[in-house]
Write a protein that holds these residues in place. Structure first.
Motif, short mmCIF file in Angstrom:
data_model
loop_
_atom_site.label_atom_id
_atom_site.label_comp_id
_atom_site.label_asym_id
_atom_site.label_seq_id
_atom_site.Cartn_x
_atom_site.Cartn_y
_atom_site.Cartn_z
N ASP A 9 1.15 -1.50 0.05
CA ASP A 9 0.33 0.20 0.38
C ASP A 9 0.92 1.32 -0.03
OD1 ASP A 9 0.75 0.00 2.71
OD2 ASP A 9 -0.89 0.19 4.20
N PHE A 10 2.61 1.35 0.05
CA PHE A 10 3.31 1.77 0.02
C PHE A 10 3.45 2.28 0.70
CE2 PHE A 10 1.64 1.30 -4.72
CZ PHE A 10 2.84 0.82 -5.12
N SER A 11 3.00 2.33 1.96
CA SER A 11 3.30 2.71 3.89
C SER A 11 4.08 2.52 3.77
CB SER A 11 2.74 1.72 4.31
OG SER A 11 2.82 0.61 4.63
N ALA A 12 4.98 3.57 5.36
CA ALA A 12 6.68 2.67 5.84
C ALA A 12 7.08 0.95 5.04
CB ALA A 12 7.00 3.57 6.24
N GLN A 13 5.73 0.17 6.07
CA GLN A 13 5.97 -1.26 6.69
C GLN A 13 6.31 -1.39 5.49
OE1 GLN A 13 3.60 0.94 7.61
NE2 GLN A 13 4.17 0.75 9.75
N ALA A 14 5.68 -1.44 4.18
CA ALA A 14 5.70 -1.88 3.29
C ALA A 14 7.27 -1.49 2.09
CB ALA A 14 4.54 -1.27 2.31
N ARG A 15 7.68 -0.49 2.22
CA ARG A 15 8.30 -0.13 1.86
C ARG A 15 9.56 -0.89 1.79
NH1 ARG A 15 6.78 5.00 2.55
NH2 ARG A 15 7.84 5.97 4.13
N GLU A 16 9.95 -1.18 3.42
CA GLU A 16 10.56 -2.00 4.15
C GLU A 16 10.66 -3.50 3.80
OE1 GLU A 16 13.03 -1.60 6.49
OE2 GLU A 16 12.68 0.48 6.38
N ALA A 17 9.43 -3.88 3.53
CA ALA A 17 9.04 -5.45 2.42
C ALA A 17 10.22 -5.48 1.80
CB ALA A 17 7.37 -5.72 3.11
N PHE A 18 9.18 -4.19 0.81
CA PHE A 18 10.10 -3.70 -0.93
C PHE A 18 11.36 -3.72 -0.63
CE2 PHE A 18 11.05 -1.27 -4.39
CZ PHE A 18 11.30 -1.97 -5.08
N LYS A 19 12.59 -2.73 0.70
CA LYS A 19 14.16 -3.00 0.95
C LYS A 19 14.56 -4.37 0.34
CE LYS A 19 17.03 -0.70 3.58
NZ LYS A 19 16.76 -0.08 4.90
N LEU A 20 13.72 -5.18 2.04
CA LEU A 20 14.11 -6.57 1.34
C LEU A 20 14.06 -7.36 0.69
CD1 LEU A 20 15.10 -9.10 3.62
CD2 LEU A 20 12.75 -9.06 4.16
N ALA A 21 12.97 -7.74 0.25
CA ALA A 21 12.38 -8.03 -1.01
C ALA A 21 13.69 -8.01 -2.06
CB ALA A 21 11.33 -7.61 -2.33
N ILE A 22 14.09 -6.74 -3.06
CA ILE A 22 15.06 -6.07 -3.99
C ILE A 22 16.50 -6.59 -2.84
CG2 ILE A 22 14.08 -4.47 -4.55
CD1 ILE A 22 16.39 -2.38 -3.48
N ASN A 23 16.46 -6.44 -1.43
CA ASN A 23 17.85 -7.36 -1.45
C ASN A 23 17.83 -8.70 -1.53
OD1 ASN A 23 19.23 -4.77 -0.44
ND2 ASN A 23 18.59 -5.11 1.72
N VAL A 24 17.55 -10.20 -0.78
CA VAL A 24 17.23 -10.74 -1.74
C VAL A 24 17.10 -11.18 -2.97
CG1 VAL A 24 15.94 -12.72 -1.91
CG2 VAL A 24 15.86 -12.02 0.08
N ALA A 25 15.91 -10.49 -4.22
CA ALA A 25 16.48 -10.94 -5.03
C ALA A 25 17.68 -10.27 -6.59
CB ALA A 25 15.77 -9.62 -6.49
N SER A 26 18.42 -9.25 -5.48
CA SER A 26 19.71 -9.40 -5.58
C SER A 26 20.49 -10.16 -5.61
CB SER A 26 20.56 -7.62 -5.50
OG SER A 26 20.39 -7.97 -3.76
N LYS A 27 20.74 -10.63 -4.69
CA LYS A 27 21.57 -12.27 -4.46
C LYS A 27 21.28 -13.11 -5.03
CE LYS A 27 22.79 -10.42 0.13
NZ LYS A 27 22.26 -9.11 -0.24
N THR A 28 19.79 -13.33 -5.54
CA THR A 28 18.84 -14.45 -6.00
C THR A 28 18.73 -14.79 -7.07
OG1 THR A 28 16.60 -14.24 -5.47
CG2 THR A 28 18.34 -15.16 -4.17
N LYS A 29 19.53 -12.97 -8.05
CA LYS A 29 18.81 -12.79 -9.30
C LYS A 29 17.83 -13.20 -9.56
CE LYS A 29 24.06 -13.97 -11.24
NZ LYS A 29 24.37 -13.29 -10.30
N GLY A 30 16.83 -13.42 -8.67
CA GLY A 30 15.03 -13.14 -8.64
C GLY A 30 14.57 -12.17 -9.12
N GLU A 31 13.29 -11.85 -8.83
CA GLU A 31 12.30 -10.78 -10.00
C GLU A 31 11.52 -10.11 -8.77
OE1 GLU A 31 9.18 -11.50 -12.58
OE2 GLU A 31 9.53 -13.43 -12.49
N VAL A 32 11.16 -9.07 -8.87
CA VAL A 32 10.32 -9.09 -7.30
C VAL A 32 9.06 -8.46 -8.07
CG1 VAL A 32 9.84 -7.04 -5.51
CG2 VAL A 32 11.95 -8.30 -6.19
#
Length: 111
Positions: A9-32
């Motif tokens: 919902d683009f809240s502060a909590q959702a932005r933190e989840a996105f931050k974690l997701a891109i960190n994981v995706a950058s290490k695993t060559k995944g997509e978000v």
């Protein structure tokens, strides 16, 4: 983790989840996949017997989609997403149902 779903919902909590997701995706060559789901209840016209469903104003739906796109663009500008495939999906349905269907339909590995 090849496919990561971030309901947002683009809240502060959702932005933190996105931050974690891109960190994981950058290490695993995944997509978000960022999922913005909005539940719009069906409204009925009480003047008709049985209540006829009222149509939604398409301007409202367009406005909600534009707000989601703006939130997504802000999210993309806020974090370093180089070399990561990130996309936005917008849905107008029950939020839990939309998340579970997206998990099944897109073969999501991590939420």
């Amino acid at each position: 983790m090849k496919k990561i779903l971030v309901p947002s919902d683009f809240s502060a909590q959702a932005r933190e989840a996105f931050k974690l997701a891109i960190n994981v995706a950058s290490k695993t060559k995944g997509e978000v996949i960022v999922l913005y789901a909005a539940y719009i209840p069906v409204m009925f016209d009480p003047t008709f017997a049985g209540g006829a469903p009222l149509p939604y104003n398409p301007v409202l739906l367009n406005q909600m989609e534009e707000e989601a796109k703006k939130g997504f663009e802000k999210l993309m500008a806020e974090y370093d997403v180089k070399n990561i495939n990130v996309s936005l999906e917008v849905a107008y349905s029950d939020i839990l149902f939309t998340i579970t269907q997206t998990i099944k339909n897109r073969n999501i590995d991590l939420v």
